[in-house]
Write an enzyme that holds these catalytic residues in place. Structure first.
Site, PDB file in Angstrom:
ATOM      1  N   CYS A  59      17.577  18.927  69.913  1.00  0.00           N
ATOM      2  CA  CYS A  59      18.547  19.827  69.290  1.00  0.00           C
ATOM      3  C   CYS A  59      19.897  19.731  69.991  1.00  0.00           C
ATOM      4  O   CYS A  59      20.942  19.709  69.349  1.00  0.00           O
ATOM      5  CB  CYS A  59      18.023  21.261  69.323  1.00  0.00           C
ATOM      6  SG  CYS A  59      19.086  22.463  68.487  1.00  0.00           S
ATOM      7  N   CYS A 115      11.284  27.320  68.375  1.00  0.00           N
ATOM      8  CA  CYS A 115      11.869  28.295  67.456  1.00  0.00           C
ATOM      9  C   CYS A 115      11.415  28.104  66.020  1.00  0.00           C
ATOM     10  O   CYS A 115      11.344  29.067  65.253  1.00  0.00           O
ATOM     11  CB  CYS A 115      13.394  28.260  67.539  1.00  0.00           C
ATOM     12  SG  CYS A 115      14.159  26.747  66.878  1.00  0.00           S
TER      13      CYS A 115
END
Length: 359
Positions: free
Chosen positions: A95, A188
């Protein structure tokens, strides 16, 4: 601004020293209700609201940027594909590489901003080099080591000289409601924290054998090799004990044969690590070997090593064996420094060797 305490304080500090700051929250889920809710995760609607409230207190403009499709393609799809290939990816590292310091930074520069400010616990020295945070327990330099020198030149990490306790105390003094908000945990985009179930839903059941490395005997069965990672002991559900009666650990995963190979703990010891897609942020690629320390997982202990790196890859010869090194993680090279360990570079672990024998 993720909606947590770190990014809120980072934004406040940047504004306080005179930067013209704009708060940006990233909408990363195609369906926010499928991501974690409450304080255990990140990227939720609640986090977006917390980020907006923090921006209001600081007195800066605030926007939400929708990057759900890019996040799904570059992080979520990559995560699934890596497990399917028998590797163990780090989605936070990906990410940072693909979203926060590529897509976001590119857009920010195109809009006329000079840098991206984040709440990562890491430092950047006056020499522009990335260093560990003073709070070693919260240090995030490992997951930032994929950044290029150009990306680092356009990045600001205001929290690297503070401990997490100091950040929380400052947030409370500033009247930020996220001062006591718990840190996010786990992945997440996996709503219930069940990684195995998440992968099963996308990859399906692919039954195969669990095989003893020393005898070749089939000790058990699995429903998908993607559910295992190097060094795993729990959840093997072996039909029979190993011939010597000792505990068995996952040594390797072979997608071609859909086989999980297990063996004794000492067989996990790795003495040599080879990485691909190297990034060397400390300057030009070194001409020879570099004596340094390497870190092989997000919260792993640094290990002395001799590193050789070129445009094709990085090879680290470890000065002492390390157990449970998984392909897909990062090997990050550090130079010990009185002012804080300096990140030299990184690569994605491709292969490992046990005392000269490929693992």
């Amino acid at each position: 601004m993720s909606g947590g305490v770190d990014s809120a304080v980072a934004a406040a500090r940047a504004a306080e020293v005179g930067y013209d700051v704009t708060g940006v929250h990233l909408a990363l889920s195609r369906n926010p209700q499928t991501y974690r809710s409450g304080a255990r995760g990140c990227c939720t609607l609640e986090d977006a609201r917390d980020a907006r409230r923090a921006a209001d207190v600081i007195g800066i403009p605030f926007y939400v940027w929708d990057m759900a499709d890019r996040f799904h393609e570059d992080v979520v799809d990559d995560f699934v594909a890596e497990y399917a290939a028998g590797r163990t990816p780090n989605p936070c590292l990906r990410c940072n590489e693909k979203i926060k310091f590529a897509a976001v930074l590119d857009r920010a520069l195109a809009l006329g901003f000079d840098a991206v400010v984040t709440g990562h616990h890491a430092r950047k020295g006056t020499d522009g080099l990335l260093r560990r945070s003073v709070d070693l327990g919260k240090d995030q330099s490992y997951v930032l080591a994929v950044l290029t020198r150009e990306q680092l030149d356009h990045s600001i990490f205001p929290l690297g000289d503070s401990t997490k306790a100091e950040v929380r105390a400052e947030a409370a003094r500033r009247g930020l409601s996220v001062a006591d908000k718990p840190d996010s945990h786990d992945i997440c985009f996996i709503a219930d924290g069940d990684t195995r179930g998440f992968l099963h839903e996308r990859l399906g059941a692919t039954p195969g054998d669990i095989v003893d490395a020393e005898t070749g005997e089939v000790l058990g069965a699995h429903e998908g090799a993607y559910a295992y990672t190097i060094g795993q002991r729990r959840g093997l559900d072996l039909r029979r004990p190993a011939p010597d009666g000792r505990p068995r650990y996952v040594l390797s995963i072979t997608p071609v044969t859909n086989t999980v190979t297990v063996g004794p703990a000492e067989a996990l010891e790795v003495s040599r690590v080879s990485g691909e897609r190297p990034v060397w942020t400390a300057g030009p690629l070194p001409a020879g070997e570099v004596e340094c320390e390497v870190q092989l997982r997000a919260h792993g202990e640094p290990v002395p090593a001799t590193v050789r790196v070129d445009a094709d890859g990085l090879v680290a010869s470890l000065h002492r064996p390390v157990r449970g090194v998984a392909a897909g993680q990062a090997v990050v090279a550090y130079r010990p420094d009185p002012a804080g360990d300096v990140v030299l570079g990184s690569a994605t672990i491709a292969t490992t060797e046990r005392a000269g024998v490929p693992a």
